[in-house]
Design a protein around this motif. Sequence first.
Motif, PDB file in Angstrom:
ATOM      1  N   GLU A 152       7.705  -2.188  30.390  1.00  0.00           N
ATOM      2  CA  GLU A 152       8.163  -2.931  31.575  1.00  0.00           C
ATOM      3  C   GLU A 152       6.982  -3.628  32.236  1.00  0.00           C
ATOM      4  O   GLU A 152       5.958  -2.992  32.509  1.00  0.00           O
ATOM      5  CB  GLU A 152       8.811  -1.965  32.591  1.00  0.00           C
ATOM      6  N   LYS A 154       6.127  -4.558  35.449  1.00  0.00           N
ATOM      7  CA  LYS A 154       6.640  -4.236  36.798  1.00  0.00           C
ATOM      8  C   LYS A 154       6.566  -5.418  37.755  1.00  0.00           C
ATOM      9  O   LYS A 154       7.471  -5.626  38.569  1.00  0.00           O
ATOM     10  CB  LYS A 154       5.819  -3.085  37.387  1.00  0.00           C
ATOM     11  N   PHE A 155       5.448  -6.173  37.663  1.00  0.00           N
ATOM     12  CA  PHE A 155       5.197  -7.241  38.638  1.00  0.00           C
ATOM     13  C   PHE A 155       6.229  -8.375  38.549  1.00  0.00           C
ATOM     14  O   PHE A 155       6.325  -9.198  39.450  1.00  0.00           O
ATOM     15  CB  PHE A 155       3.768  -7.798  38.471  1.00  0.00           C
ATOM     16  N   ASN A 157       9.470  -7.754  38.292  1.00  0.00           N
ATOM     17  CA  ASN A 157      10.660  -7.223  38.967  1.00  0.00           C
ATOM     18  C   ASN A 157      11.976  -7.515  38.229  1.00  0.00           C
ATOM     19  O   ASN A 157      12.979  -7.881  38.845  1.00  0.00           O
ATOM     20  CB  ASN A 157      10.718  -7.757  40.419  1.00  0.00           C
ATOM     21  N   ARG A 159      13.972  -5.493  37.085  1.00  0.00           N
ATOM     22  CA  ARG A 159      15.026  -4.538  37.453  1.00  0.00           C
ATOM     23  C   ARG A 159      15.993  -5.119  38.480  1.00  0.00           C
ATOM     24  O   ARG A 159      17.141  -4.691  38.560  1.00  0.00           O
ATOM     25  CB  ARG A 159      14.418  -3.242  38.005  1.00  0.00           C
ATOM     26  N   THR A 169      12.501   2.628  31.125  1.00  0.00           N
ATOM     27  CA  THR A 169      11.361   2.028  30.417  1.00  0.00           C
ATOM     28  C   THR A 169      10.314   3.107  30.183  1.00  0.00           C
ATOM     29  O   THR A 169      10.122   3.997  31.014  1.00  0.00           O
ATOM     30  CB  THR A 169      10.743   0.860  31.211  1.00  0.00           C
ATOM     31  N   ASP A 172       4.766   1.366  31.583  1.00  0.00           N
ATOM     32  CA  ASP A 172       4.681   0.339  32.635  1.00  0.00           C
ATOM     33  C   ASP A 172       3.339  -0.362  32.630  1.00  0.00           C
ATOM     34  O   ASP A 172       2.298   0.268  32.434  1.00  0.00           O
ATOM     35  CB  ASP A 172       4.783   1.004  34.032  1.00  0.00           C
TER      36      ASP A 172
END
Length: 173
Positions: A152, A154-155, A157, A159, A169, A172
């Motif tokens: 994933e 994350k930065f 987003n 989701r 996931t 990360d």
Amino acid sequence: MNIDELKKIIRDVQDFPKKGIIFKDITTLLKEPSAFESSIKLLLKECEKHSVDKVLGIESRGFIFGAPIANKLNAGFIPVRKPGKLPAETISETYELEYGTDSIEIHKDAINPGDKVVIIDDLLATGGTAQAACNLVDKCGGEPVLVAFLIELKFLNGRAKLKGRNVFTLIDF
Ligand code: AMP
């Protein structure tokens, strides 16, 4: 291998496929048998928490993880592909990219109404592709029980686009 070791083995390729993108290259993980095996095992552990009829892999790296997981779960494997690749009648879903749109397709008869489906891809970025895959499962009358990724970002987003879906996931960044 544990998750930290798997994380270290994924290679960053700068400016691929275009300037400003850091591409997460999983070929360095796949060529290491113990890393490939561990990533399948860890993803499988999460999938086993659900009753699963079909595993849907997103072209193309989703196939690499989706197919062995389907086999281990004794579930069917469904390829979701770029337009024009699947030979029989298809349903398609279009989604937004940074510039323009893209589409993915599934065979119309791939999922039976009520099938419990796990969707698998290598990486969650903006979430557009996975959201489109979930929509395809919905259109077929299936139930997406889990959307699982190896990586994933994350930065980005991703989701947010998968709100209300059950997302897992492993690694990360
Ligand atoms: P998205 O729809 O933005 O979540 O993009 C997800 C799809 O694009 C996945 O199939 C990934 O394989 C691929 N992808 C997006 N960004 C990257 C990246 N930085 N490194 C490797 N693959 C990526």
